[in-house]
Design a protein around this motif. Structure first.
Motif, PDB file in Angstrom:
ATOM      1  N   ILE A  23       0.837  -1.201   0.000  1.00  0.00           N
ATOM      2  CA  ILE A  23       0.000   0.000   0.000  1.00  0.00           C
ATOM      3  C   ILE A  23       0.868   1.245   0.000  1.00  0.00           C
ATOM      4  O   ILE A  23       0.627   2.188  -0.763  1.00  0.00           O
ATOM      5  N   VAL A  24       1.896   1.261   0.836  1.00  0.00           N
ATOM      6  CA  VAL A  24       2.807   2.407   0.892  1.00  0.00           C
ATOM      7  C   VAL A  24       3.566   2.547  -0.425  1.00  0.00           C
ATOM      8  O   VAL A  24       3.765   3.656  -0.928  1.00  0.00           O
ATOM      9  N   ASP A  25       3.960   1.412  -1.013  1.00  0.00           N
ATOM     10  CA  ASP A  25       4.658   1.449  -2.298  1.00  0.00           C
ATOM     11  C   ASP A  25       3.779   2.062  -3.386  1.00  0.00           C
ATOM     12  O   ASP A  25       4.229   2.919  -4.148  1.00  0.00           O
ATOM     13  N   LYS A  26       2.517   1.649  -3.457  1.00  0.00           N
ATOM     14  CA  LYS A  26       1.596   2.213  -4.454  1.00  0.00           C
ATOM     15  C   LYS A  26       1.361   3.698  -4.201  1.00  0.00           C
ATOM     16  O   LYS A  26       1.281   4.490  -5.147  1.00  0.00           O
ATOM     17  N   LYS A  85       4.424   5.611  -5.365  1.00  0.00           N
ATOM     18  CA  LYS A  85       4.488   5.632  -6.822  1.00  0.00           C
ATOM     19  C   LYS A  85       3.446   6.606  -7.395  1.00  0.00           C
ATOM     20  O   LYS A  85       3.708   7.275  -8.380  1.00  0.00           O
ATOM     21  N   THR A  86       2.288   6.681  -6.764  1.00  0.00           N
ATOM     22  CA  THR A  86       1.254   7.619  -7.196  1.00  0.00           C
ATOM     23  C   THR A  86       1.729   9.060  -7.014  1.00  0.00           C
ATOM     24  O   THR A  86       1.466   9.920  -7.844  1.00  0.00           O
ATOM     25  N   LEU A  87       2.444   9.304  -5.936  1.00  0.00           N
ATOM     26  CA  LEU A  87       2.944  10.652  -5.661  1.00  0.00           C
ATOM     27  C   LEU A  87       4.270  10.947  -6.370  1.00  0.00           C
ATOM     28  O   LEU A  87       4.820  12.032  -6.212  1.00  0.00           O
TER      29      LEU A  87
END
Length: 66
Positions: free
Chosen positions: A54-57, A60-62
């Motif tokens: 979740i933190v990785d996604k 990556k979104t930011l």
């Protein structure tokens, strides 16, 4: 990594307990409780399965590259 999450959890609990025991300004107490609660919530979230993904996604979104 679990050690660091546990350390953040202990610091958060310490801040909340210290804020409840000490006699200080109301604003100082509320800041300590708020910071402690955020640290507790973060560490409990990071202990859950799948939190790293979740933190990785989110990162990556930011567009934050670590």
């Amino acid at each position: 990594m679990g050690f660091w999450y546990f350390l953040v959890l202990c610091i958060g609990v310490f801040l909340v307990i210290t804020a409840m025991i000490k006699r200080s300004k109301k604003s100082t107490k509320s800041m300590m409780v708020l910071l402690g609660a955020c640290m507790i919530a973060l560490s409990l979230f990071m202990f859950q399965d799948g939190s790293a993904e979740i933190v990785d996604k989110l990162l990556k979104t930011l567009n934050i590259n670590l």
